[in-house]
Motif scaffolding. Structure first.
Motif, short mmCIF file in Angstrom:
data_model
loop_
_atom_site.label_atom_id
_atom_site.label_comp_id
_atom_site.label_asym_id
_atom_site.label_seq_id
_atom_site.Cartn_x
_atom_site.Cartn_y
_atom_site.Cartn_z
N PHE A 251 42.81 19.10 -8.29
CA PHE A 251 43.12 20.25 -7.44
C PHE A 251 43.06 19.86 -6.09
O PHE A 251 43.93 20.33 -5.21
CB PHE A 251 41.72 21.01 -7.47
CG PHE A 251 41.62 22.13 -6.79
CD1 PHE A 251 42.35 23.38 -6.77
CD2 PHE A 251 40.83 22.38 -5.42
CE1 PHE A 251 42.31 24.23 -5.85
CE2 PHE A 251 40.68 23.30 -4.61
CZ PHE A 251 41.39 24.41 -4.80
N ARG A 252 42.48 18.66 -5.61
CA ARG A 252 42.64 18.01 -4.01
C ARG A 252 43.91 17.33 -3.99
O ARG A 252 44.59 17.96 -2.67
CB ARG A 252 41.58 17.23 -3.74
CG ARG A 252 40.09 17.97 -3.83
CD ARG A 252 39.88 18.99 -2.54
NE ARG A 252 40.29 18.24 -1.38
CZ ARG A 252 40.06 18.76 -0.34
NH1 ARG A 252 40.21 20.43 -0.25
NH2 ARG A 252 40.31 18.19 0.86
N ILE A 253 44.52 16.74 -4.93
CA ILE A 253 45.84 16.18 -4.97
C ILE A 253 47.05 17.32 -4.92
O ILE A 253 47.76 17.22 -3.96
CB ILE A 253 46.07 15.31 -5.90
CG1 ILE A 253 45.25 13.95 -5.99
CG2 ILE A 253 47.54 14.93 -6.16
CD1 ILE A 253 45.13 13.02 -6.89
N GLY A 254 46.71 18.20 -5.76
CA GLY A 254 47.65 19.59 -5.64
C GLY A 254 47.70 20.29 -4.14
O GLY A 254 48.54 20.52 -3.78
N GLN A 255 46.43 20.23 -3.81
CA GLN A 255 46.27 21.04 -2.32
C GLN A 255 47.04 20.05 -1.32
O GLN A 255 47.98 20.48 -0.42
CB GLN A 255 44.91 21.31 -1.73
CG GLN A 255 44.21 22.19 -2.40
CD GLN A 255 42.96 22.42 -1.79
OE1 GLN A 255 42.34 21.86 -1.67
NE2 GLN A 255 42.61 23.91 -1.67
N ALA A 256 46.99 18.84 -1.21
CA ALA A 256 47.43 17.87 -0.32
C ALA A 256 49.27 17.94 -0.58
O ALA A 256 49.74 17.92 0.44
CB ALA A 256 47.10 16.69 -0.49
N THR A 257 49.35 18.03 -1.63
CA THR A 257 51.01 17.99 -2.00
C THR A 257 51.40 19.53 -1.56
O THR A 257 52.68 19.45 -1.23
CB THR A 257 51.07 17.87 -3.46
OG1 THR A 257 50.51 16.71 -4.19
CG2 THR A 257 52.76 17.66 -3.93
N LYS A 258 50.80 20.67 -1.73
CA LYS A 258 51.32 21.65 -1.41
C LYS A 258 51.56 21.93 -0.03
O LYS A 258 52.51 22.33 0.63
CB LYS A 258 50.65 22.95 -1.91
CG LYS A 258 51.12 24.37 -1.78
CD LYS A 258 49.96 25.16 -1.90
CE LYS A 258 49.60 25.40 -3.18
NZ LYS A 258 48.54 26.55 -3.62
N ALA A 259 50.72 21.03 0.90
CA ALA A 259 50.55 21.29 2.29
C ALA A 259 51.86 20.25 2.75
O ALA A 259 52.52 20.97 3.68
CB ALA A 259 49.43 20.81 2.94
#
Length: 99
Positions: free
Chosen positions: A21-29
């Protein structure tokens, strides 16, 4: 080798889900920042390309827009500027909103 207890398995799965989830958030940003930069570049490309369009060409494009011939207007703009389909469509829609 000892088998995981049921609680240990759930703990590992929860940790993996959290990290994903955290990796996905960083990638989305990062994607949002890249997207904003790309849109700015596209707008700059449009401005540069349409700066050389003559008044006669604009009148023709405007006439097509009034006649609800948007596809023909996009085609005319593409031929006049050499812009691709996406940027030509964006430029025609911007022109349409202004008039």
């Amino acid at each position: 080798m000892e088998a995981f207890e049921p609680f240990g398995i759930w703990l590992v799965l929860a940790f993996v889900a959290f990290v994903s989830f955290r990796i996905g958030q960083a990638t989305k940003a990062e994607s949002a920042a890249e997207r904003a930069h790309r849109v700015m570049e596209e707008q700059e490309d449009i401005k540069t390309a349409i700066a050389n369009i003559s008044d006669d060409q604009w009148r023709e494009i405007d006439h097509m827009l009034v006649a609800k011939r948007k596809i023909a207007a996009i085609k005319a703009l593409r031929e006049a500027t050499g812009l691709g389909l996406k940027l030509s469509r964006m430029a025609v829609e911007q022109r349409q909103r202004r008039h």
